[in-house]
Design a protein around this motif. Structure first.
Motif, PDB file in Angstrom:
ATOM      1  N   GLY A  90       0.777  -1.224   0.000  1.00 12.41           N
ATOM      2  CA  GLY A  90       0.000   0.000   0.000  1.00 12.41           C
ATOM      3  C   GLY A  90       0.810   1.276   0.000  1.00 12.41           C
ATOM      4  N   MET A  91       2.147   1.166  -0.129  1.00 14.38           N
ATOM      5  CA  MET A  91       2.988   2.345   0.079  1.00 14.38           C
ATOM      6  C   MET A  91       4.065   2.574  -0.967  1.00 14.38           C
ATOM      7  N   TYR A  92       4.623   1.519  -1.529  1.00 11.96           N
ATOM      8  CA  TYR A  92       5.818   1.666  -2.352  1.00 11.96           C
ATOM      9  C   TYR A  92       5.605   1.107  -3.753  1.00 11.96           C
ATOM     10  N   TRP A  93       6.146   1.834  -4.745  1.00  6.26           N
ATOM     11  CA  TRP A  93       6.113   1.332  -6.111  1.00  6.26           C
ATOM     12  C   TRP A  93       7.279   0.385  -6.350  1.00  6.26           C
ATOM     13  N   CYS A  94       7.045  -0.625  -7.190  1.00 12.62           N
ATOM     14  CA  CYS A  94       8.114  -1.524  -7.630  1.00 12.62           C
ATOM     15  C   CYS A  94       8.109  -1.539  -9.159  1.00 12.62           C
ATOM     16  N   PHE A  95       9.321  -1.487  -9.738  1.00 13.68           N
ATOM     17  CA  PHE A  95       9.454  -1.403 -11.190  1.00 13.68           C
ATOM     18  C   PHE A  95       9.903  -2.735 -11.787  1.00 13.68           C
ATOM     19  N   ASN A  96       9.200  -3.177 -12.832  1.00 18.33           N
ATOM     20  CA  ASN A  96       9.552  -4.386 -13.581  1.00 18.33           C
ATOM     21  C   ASN A  96       9.657  -4.083 -15.063  1.00 18.33           C
ATOM     22  N   ALA A  97      10.499  -4.861 -15.762  1.00 13.98           N
ATOM     23  CA  ALA A  97      10.532  -4.856 -17.224  1.00 13.98           C
ATOM     24  C   ALA A  97       9.836  -6.117 -17.707  1.00 13.98           C
ATOM     25  N   VAL A  98       8.788  -5.966 -18.512  1.00 14.94           N
ATOM     26  CA  VAL A  98       8.038  -7.116 -19.024  1.00 14.94           C
ATOM     27  C   VAL A  98       8.880  -7.840 -20.072  1.00 14.94           C
ATOM     28  N   THR A  99       8.927  -9.185 -19.963  1.00  8.82           N
ATOM     29  CA  THR A  99       9.838  -9.961 -20.815  1.00  8.82           C
ATOM     30  C   THR A  99       9.155 -10.855 -21.830  1.00  8.82           C
ATOM     31  N   ARG A 100       7.865 -11.149 -21.645  1.00  8.55           N
ATOM     32  CA  ARG A 100       7.254 -12.188 -22.470  1.00  8.55           C
ATOM     33  C   ARG A 100       6.113 -11.655 -23.319  1.00  8.55           C
ATOM     34  N   GLU A 101       5.683 -12.476 -24.243  1.00  8.71           N
ATOM     35  CA  GLU A 101       4.654 -12.094 -25.203  1.00  8.71           C
ATOM     36  C   GLU A 101       3.332 -11.769 -24.500  1.00  8.71           C
ATOM     37  N   ARG A 102       2.513 -11.015 -25.209  1.00 13.10           N
ATOM     38  CA  ARG A 102       1.198 -10.642 -24.681  1.00 13.10           C
ATOM     39  C   ARG A 102       0.440 -11.879 -24.218  1.00 13.10           C
ATOM     40  N   GLY A 103      -0.118 -11.799 -23.020  1.00  9.63           N
ATOM     41  CA  GLY A 103      -0.918 -12.892 -22.501  1.00  9.63           C
ATOM     42  C   GLY A 103      -0.189 -13.844 -21.590  1.00  9.63           C
ATOM     43  N   HIS A 104       1.162 -13.771 -21.543  1.00 13.45           N
ATOM     44  CA  HIS A 104       1.890 -14.725 -20.710  1.00 13.45           C
ATOM     45  C   HIS A 104       2.041 -14.243 -19.269  1.00 13.45           C
ATOM     46  N   GLY A 105       2.684 -13.098 -19.063  1.00  9.93           N
ATOM     47  CA  GLY A 105       2.784 -12.542 -17.706  1.00  9.93           C
ATOM     48  C   GLY A 105       4.094 -12.825 -17.006  1.00  9.93           C
ATOM     49  N   ALA A 106       5.214 -12.460 -17.605  1.00  8.19           N
ATOM     50  CA  ALA A 106       6.530 -12.623 -16.972  1.00  8.19           C
ATOM     51  C   ALA A 106       7.277 -11.300 -17.023  1.00  8.19           C
ATOM     52  N   ALA A 107       8.138 -11.074 -16.031  1.00  5.72           N
ATOM     53  CA  ALA A 107       8.840  -9.800 -15.948  1.00  5.72           C
ATOM     54  C   ALA A 107      10.076  -9.937 -15.077  1.00  5.72           C
TER      55      ALA A 107
END
Length: 219
Positions: free
Chosen positions: A94-111
DNA sequence: CATTTGATGTTCT
DNA sequence: GAACATCAAATGC
């Protein structure tokens, strides 16, 4: 059974579910490794900050119980589900942002989660944004800390990492001998999977718990 | 130095 | 109602 489910071999963890090791699951691990040494840059109305990425974690997708994709597509995870090369920024505790780079094709969900950066430019701006940081390394040695220091916020989620407010640029590679691998930090599911990558001896990496087995990326 | 605890509120069950 | 990819201050050596 789909092709993806047919892992040729499984690196078996000591406990629990084995780490997925298909060709495509391995791709996210390779990105986590390759992002070490790359430059993360964030531009806001207050100015530009840059840092060298020194710590990352791979989140593999729906078959990774610690990955947000395991819960399926929700409002929060819409950008995690692709396309690749974009930001996935989410709020934790509820307090902090976390940054990810998305790695996989649309619909998969990996980062790949960025957990630590070594400041290069905009250090004074980082200091103003991080008044609680007593030591220099406390500016950016954690996923929430680096988002505060660099001004990365949820509104940037979904933006391109090539030409958006947050950019990742290839830079001087980190040699294998300087890369360490450990389990991921702060999770309870699949906690033993070795998917955290860090630059040896860099002061801007988060603390490795004593109990973690620590090995070099180079065997 | 290391370890524990409280803050804080969104998300999902 | 519980869990949560965290941080900072407090406490224990």
């Amino acid at each position: 059974m789909t092709t993806r489910d047919a892992a040729p071999t499984a690196r078996r963890s000591r406990l629990g579910t084995p780490l997925p090791t298909t060709f495509y699951d391995r791709a996210t691990e390779l990105v986590a490794r390759e992002l070490l040494g790359a430059v993360l840059e964030c531009s806001t109305p207050d100015g530009v900050t840059r840092g060298r990425i020194v710590e990352t974690e791979a989140y593999l997708g729906p078959d990774d119980p610690a990955c947000h994709a395991a819960a399926g597509l929700t409002a929060r995870t819409q950008h995690l589900f692709g396309p690749p090369g974009r930001a996935y920024v989410y709020l934790i505790y509820g307090m902090y942002w976390c940054f990810n780079a998305v790695t996989r094709e649309r619909g998969h969900g990996a980062a790949v989660l960025v957990r630590g950066v070594h400041p290069i430019d905009g250090v004074e701006l980082m200091r103003r944004r991080r008044p609680n940081a007593r030591r220099e390394r406390d500016l950016t040695n954690g996923p929430g800390k680096l988002c505060l220091a660099m001004g990365i916020v949820g509104a940037m989620s979904g933006a391109s990492l090539r030409n958006g407010p947050v950019v990742i640029r290839a830079a001087e590679p980190v040699p294998d001998v300087d890369v360490e691998v450990t389990p991921r930090i702060g999770i309870t599911q699949a906690a033993e999977w070795p998917l955290r990558y860090l630059v040896r001896d860099d002061p801007f990496v988060s603390a490795t718990p004593k109990a973690f087995f620590r090995r070099s990326y180079e065997r």
